[in-house]
Design a protein around this motif. Sequence first.
Motif, PDB file in Angstrom:
ATOM      1  N   LEU A   1      41.898  24.546 -23.911  1.00  0.00           N
ATOM      2  CA  LEU A   1      41.418  23.183 -23.688  1.00  0.00           C
ATOM      3  C   LEU A   1      42.385  22.154 -24.256  1.00  0.00           C
ATOM      4  O   LEU A   1      42.518  21.053 -23.747  1.00  0.00           O
ATOM      5  CB  LEU A   1      40.034  23.006 -24.313  1.00  0.00           C
ATOM      6  CG  LEU A   1      38.945  23.832 -23.638  1.00  0.00           C
ATOM      7  CD1 LEU A   1      37.640  23.752 -24.406  1.00  0.00           C
ATOM      8  CD2 LEU A   1      38.731  23.364 -22.206  1.00  0.00           C
ATOM      9  N   ARG A   2      43.064  22.549 -25.339  1.00  0.00           N
ATOM     10  CA  ARG A   2      44.026  21.629 -25.928  1.00  0.00           C
ATOM     11  C   ARG A   2      45.128  21.304 -24.919  1.00  0.00           C
ATOM     12  O   ARG A   2      45.660  20.214 -24.891  1.00  0.00           O
ATOM     13  CB  ARG A   2      44.631  22.260 -27.169  1.00  0.00           C
ATOM     14  CG  ARG A   2      45.291  21.257 -28.097  1.00  0.00           C
ATOM     15  CD  ARG A   2      45.464  21.865 -29.457  1.00  0.00           C
ATOM     16  NE  ARG A   2      46.402  22.968 -29.413  1.00  0.00           N
ATOM     17  CZ  ARG A   2      47.537  22.984 -30.109  1.00  0.00           C
ATOM     18  NH1 ARG A   2      47.845  21.990 -30.869  1.00  0.00           N
ATOM     19  NH2 ARG A   2      48.334  24.017 -30.050  1.00  0.00           N
ATOM     20  N   TYR A   3      45.457  22.311 -24.097  1.00  0.00           N
ATOM     21  CA  TYR A   3      46.491  22.070 -23.094  1.00  0.00           C
ATOM     22  C   TYR A   3      45.879  21.717 -21.747  1.00  0.00           C
ATOM     23  O   TYR A   3      46.523  21.817 -20.718  1.00  0.00           O
ATOM     24  CB  TYR A   3      47.419  23.277 -22.988  1.00  0.00           C
ATOM     25  CG  TYR A   3      48.270  23.406 -24.218  1.00  0.00           C
ATOM     26  CD1 TYR A   3      49.404  22.631 -24.376  1.00  0.00           C
ATOM     27  CD2 TYR A   3      47.895  24.256 -25.250  1.00  0.00           C
ATOM     28  CE1 TYR A   3      50.159  22.702 -25.525  1.00  0.00           C
ATOM     29  CE2 TYR A   3      48.651  24.340 -26.403  1.00  0.00           C
ATOM     30  CZ  TYR A   3      49.780  23.558 -26.537  1.00  0.00           C
ATOM     31  OH  TYR A   3      50.513  23.624 -27.672  1.00  0.00           O
ATOM     32  N   ARG A   4      44.604  21.326 -21.777  1.00  0.00           N
ATOM     33  CA  ARG A   4      43.921  20.867 -20.570  1.00  0.00           C
ATOM     34  C   ARG A   4      43.995  21.884 -19.437  1.00  0.00           C
ATOM     35  O   ARG A   4      44.215  21.536 -18.284  1.00  0.00           O
ATOM     36  CB  ARG A   4      44.509  19.540 -20.093  1.00  0.00           C
ATOM     37  CG  ARG A   4      44.499  18.507 -21.181  1.00  0.00           C
ATOM     38  CD  ARG A   4      44.728  17.113 -20.649  1.00  0.00           C
ATOM     39  NE  ARG A   4      44.564  16.162 -21.732  1.00  0.00           N
ATOM     40  CZ  ARG A   4      43.388  15.747 -22.158  1.00  0.00           C
ATOM     41  NH1 ARG A   4      42.284  16.171 -21.621  1.00  0.00           N
ATOM     42  NH2 ARG A   4      43.304  14.893 -23.172  1.00  0.00           N
ATOM     43  N   LEU A   5      43.858  23.146 -19.770  1.00  0.00           N
ATOM     44  CA  LEU A   5      43.784  24.147 -18.707  1.00  0.00           C
ATOM     45  C   LEU A   5      42.350  24.177 -18.227  1.00  0.00           C
ATOM     46  O   LEU A   5      41.453  24.491 -18.991  1.00  0.00           O
ATOM     47  CB  LEU A   5      44.161  25.527 -19.233  1.00  0.00           C
ATOM     48  CG  LEU A   5      45.544  25.674 -19.832  1.00  0.00           C
ATOM     49  CD1 LEU A   5      45.777  27.117 -20.206  1.00  0.00           C
ATOM     50  CD2 LEU A   5      46.587  25.235 -18.830  1.00  0.00           C
ATOM     51  N   ALA A   6      42.141  23.814 -16.989  1.00  0.00           N
ATOM     52  CA  ALA A   6      40.768  23.817 -16.500  1.00  0.00           C
ATOM     53  C   ALA A   6      40.682  24.609 -15.212  1.00  0.00           C
ATOM     54  O   ALA A   6      41.695  25.012 -14.652  1.00  0.00           O
ATOM     55  CB  ALA A   6      40.302  22.378 -16.282  1.00  0.00           C
ATOM     56  N   GLY A   7      39.460  24.836 -14.750  1.00  0.00           N
ATOM     57  CA  GLY A   7      39.229  25.466 -13.464  1.00  0.00           C
ATOM     58  C   GLY A   7      39.866  26.838 -13.355  1.00  0.00           C
ATOM     59  O   GLY A   7      39.729  27.682 -14.227  1.00  0.00           O
ATOM     60  N   ALA A   8      40.616  27.013 -12.249  1.00  0.00           N
ATOM     61  CA  ALA A   8      41.191  28.319 -11.960  1.00  0.00           C
ATOM     62  C   ALA A   8      42.160  28.757 -13.060  1.00  0.00           C
ATOM     63  O   ALA A   8      42.243  29.937 -13.400  1.00  0.00           O
ATOM     64  CB  ALA A   8      41.911  28.280 -10.622  1.00  0.00           C
ATOM     65  N   TYR A   9      42.853  27.799 -13.641  1.00  0.00           N
ATOM     66  CA  TYR A   9      43.802  28.102 -14.713  1.00  0.00           C
ATOM     67  C   TYR A   9      43.091  28.708 -15.916  1.00  0.00           C
ATOM     68  O   TYR A   9      43.552  29.665 -16.525  1.00  0.00           O
ATOM     69  CB  TYR A   9      44.497  26.801 -15.150  1.00  0.00           C
ATOM     70  CG  TYR A   9      45.971  26.785 -14.906  1.00  0.00           C
ATOM     71  CD1 TYR A   9      46.762  27.851 -15.324  1.00  0.00           C
ATOM     72  CD2 TYR A   9      46.585  25.715 -14.284  1.00  0.00           C
ATOM     73  CE1 TYR A   9      48.120  27.822 -15.107  1.00  0.00           C
ATOM     74  CE2 TYR A   9      47.937  25.692 -14.057  1.00  0.00           C
ATOM     75  CZ  TYR A   9      48.705  26.747 -14.473  1.00  0.00           C
ATOM     76  OH  TYR A   9      50.048  26.723 -14.259  1.00  0.00           O
ATOM     77  N   PHE A  10      41.951  28.130 -16.262  1.00  0.00           N
ATOM     78  CA  PHE A  10      41.185  28.648 -17.389  1.00  0.00           C
ATOM     79  C   PHE A  10      40.730  30.076 -17.096  1.00  0.00           C
ATOM     80  O   PHE A  10      40.839  30.971 -17.937  1.00  0.00           O
ATOM     81  CB  PHE A  10      39.975  27.745 -17.655  1.00  0.00           C
ATOM     82  CG  PHE A  10      39.207  28.127 -18.886  1.00  0.00           C
ATOM     83  CD1 PHE A  10      39.582  27.642 -20.123  1.00  0.00           C
ATOM     84  CD2 PHE A  10      38.122  28.979 -18.810  1.00  0.00           C
ATOM     85  CE1 PHE A  10      38.895  28.002 -21.264  1.00  0.00           C
ATOM     86  CE2 PHE A  10      37.431  29.343 -19.947  1.00  0.00           C
ATOM     87  CZ  PHE A  10      37.824  28.859 -21.177  1.00  0.00           C
TER      88      PHE A  10
END
Lengths: 350, 336
Positions: free
Chosen positions: A126-135
Motif C-alpha cells: 500500500l505504501r507503493y500504491r499497489l492496488a487492484g491486479a497488482y496487489f
Amino acid sequence: MTDMVDKQVHSAADRDDPRLKDRSRSRAYLALLVVAVVLALLPLGMSDRVETIAVRTLIFAIMAVAWNLMSGYGGLFSFGHAAFFGIGAYTDAYLVVDHSVSPWIAMIVGALLAAAAGGAIAFLCLRYRLAGAYFALATFAFAMMFLLVVQNLEILHKTEGFNLPILPTYSWKMMQFAQGSRNYYWIPLGILVVALAGTIAFVGSRAGQYAQAIRDDEVAAASLGINALRYRLVTVALSCGLTAVAGAYYTQYYFFVGPDQGFGSGVSIEAMIPAVIGGIGTVWGPVIGALVVGPLAEGITSILRNPPQVLSFLQGLTGLDVAVYAVLLIVIVLFMPKGIYGTLRDRWRK
Amino acid sequence: MTLSTSQASADPPAAETRAFSLADARLPIAVTGAVVLAIVLVYTVGGRDPGLVTQSIVTGLLLGGVYALVSVGLTLIFGVLGIVNFAQGSMLTLAMFLVYVMGHSFGIPVYVATVVAIPIMFGFGWLVQLLLLNKLTISGNENGPLLITLGLSLLIVNVLLMVFGGRPLSVPGTVDGSFTVLGALVSYERLIAFGGALLVALLLTLALRKTSLGLAIRAVSSNSQGAALVGVNVGRIYALTFAIGSACVAVAGGLVAPFISLTPSVGEQFTILAFVIVVLGGLGSVVGATVGGLVIGLVQTVGALYLPGTGSLILVFAVFVLVLFFRPQGMFGAKQ
C-alpha cells in the motif's frame, strides 16, 4: 459505484438511528445462534465418512470467512492467502512436534505471526500504491516465495513436512481425541461461529464501517479524515490471523502438513472460491459458498476413488472435482457477480 | 546477482521523476550493465568452474528466450485489456498438448504442428475474450476478469488431467543434436526456440508500430474511450489482442514441446515466471518482456550454481519483490 456509496451512507445512517441500531445486528446474531445450534447437532446422525467431508467444509468456511474480511470488506484482493494458512499450519506443526507446546497456544502464536506478516506485506504494497491486479499479483508472489523458502529450510523439514505424533492419551490440551470423535467437528465449528460473530461485530463497528468506506472510495474516505492505511491494515491483520487459525487446525486434524498442503497455490484458491461463489462482502456468503464447494469437491473425490456401478467410467478421472468448481466459478462471476447469497438477498429485498 | 540487479532497479526512480526521458534510456543500459557486471563477478570471484558458468549463461539465455515468448503474450494482454491473464501458463500447456496430439495421432512433425496450432490457439483466445471476458473488461471490472481467467486456468489443467492423466509425456523432436560455443553445449532445439522467440517479439513490435491494426491496438491501450470515439471497435480489438496473446503461447508451446516433459501442470511455473518477467519489463511493454525474459532466465540458471534445486527460484522472486516495491512500472513501463 455511486449506488454502492449511497447504500453505504444509508446503512451508516441506519446504524446511528436508535430505533434501528440494534435490530439488524441482533437479528444477525440470532440467525448465527440458530445456525450454530443446528450445525452442532448435525453430527449426531453422521457417519465417519460424512464427518470427514463436514470437517473439510468447515475448514473451507473458516478460510473463506477470513478471505472475505480482507478482500470482500477491505477491497484488497488477495491471491496468496496460502501464505497465511501455511504460517498457521507450520507454526502449529513446529511448536507441537519440536517443542510439545499445546496446539491452542501454537494456534494463537501462528495467528499473531500471520497477522504480522500480512500486515507487513500489505503495508509494503500500500505504501507503493499497489492496488487492484497488482496487489493480487504481489500477494500471489509472496505465497509462492514462502513455499519455496519452506521447501529449502532444513528446520521445517524441506519438502517432507511434519508428521504430528499420535499421543497415548486423549486430551483437550493437546487437541487429540479418539478416532472419529465428534470433537474434531465441534472445534472447527466453534472457530467458525466465533469468526462469524466477529465478522458481524466488525462490519457494524467503526473500524469495519471505515474499511468499507475506504473500499468504496478511498479518496472520499480519506477526505473525511479516515486514516485509510491504518484501517486497511487492521482488516488485513484480522483476515490473515484467522486464516492461520484454519491452517493450524488443518495440521491438527490431518496430523500432517507439507509445503504444498500449507503454502501451495491451491490453498489460496480454496480460500477464495467459496467466498466468490457464496457472495463477496456479505457475512453469510462465504459459509454458503463453502457449503456448496466443500461437499462438492469432497463428494466428487470420494466418488472417483470408489465409483458406484453406473459411474464406473469415472474411475481414476482425477481433476473432475476442480474442473466442476472451476466451471461454477466462471458461471457465478459471469451471471451472479454478487454470488449466491448476494443475489438471493437482493431479490428478496425487492 | 540479485543484489546488483536490484541496485539497478532501486537506483533510478529518484532521477526518473526529474528527467523522465533521460531515465527511459538510462535504465535499460543500467540493467544491462548490472547483468554484465554480475556475470563478470561470477566468473572472477564466484568460485565456480568457468566452463560451468559459461554453460549456465548459455542455457539461461536460451531458456530466457522461451520465457520471453510466454511473457510477450501476457504483457500485450495486460497492456491493452488491463487483465492479468492467470490462464497464460495453462494455455501454454494446452498448446503443447495440441502439438502432442497432432504428432501422436496423425504423425505431424512438431514444427509443422506448431504452425497448425497457431490459428487454433488464436481462435481459442478470440472466443475466450468474446464469450467470457468482453462484458467485464468493457465495464471496467477489475477483479471479475482475474477470477474468470483463474477459473479458466483450473478448468484447462484439470480437463487435460482427466483426458491425458498425470504421467509425463514426451513429444519427439525432429532436429536432434547439438554443437558447442565457447565450450558450452547448445542443442539445436533450444536454439530454434530462442530464435523463434526473438522473431515473434520482433514481428509483434513491428506490427504494433507499423500497421493500422497495431495503431488501433495502441490507441485502445492508451485510452479506450477515446479510441471508441474515433471509430475503433474496442470490443473487437480486445478480442483480437487476447487472440494474439494466445497465438504467442501457441508458438512457445510448440517450440518448447520437444525438450520438456509434458504434464498438465507444466505450464503453471510459466504463469508465475511470466508475471515476474512482465512486471520486471514493465506492464504492456513487448521489448521489456523480451529483455525481462532473458534476465530472469539468467538469474535462474546462474543462481542455480549457488542455490541448488528450487532455491534459484527464490532469487527470481526476490527480484520480483524488489522491482514491485522500488520500481512498480518496471524497466520499460510508462510511469503510472
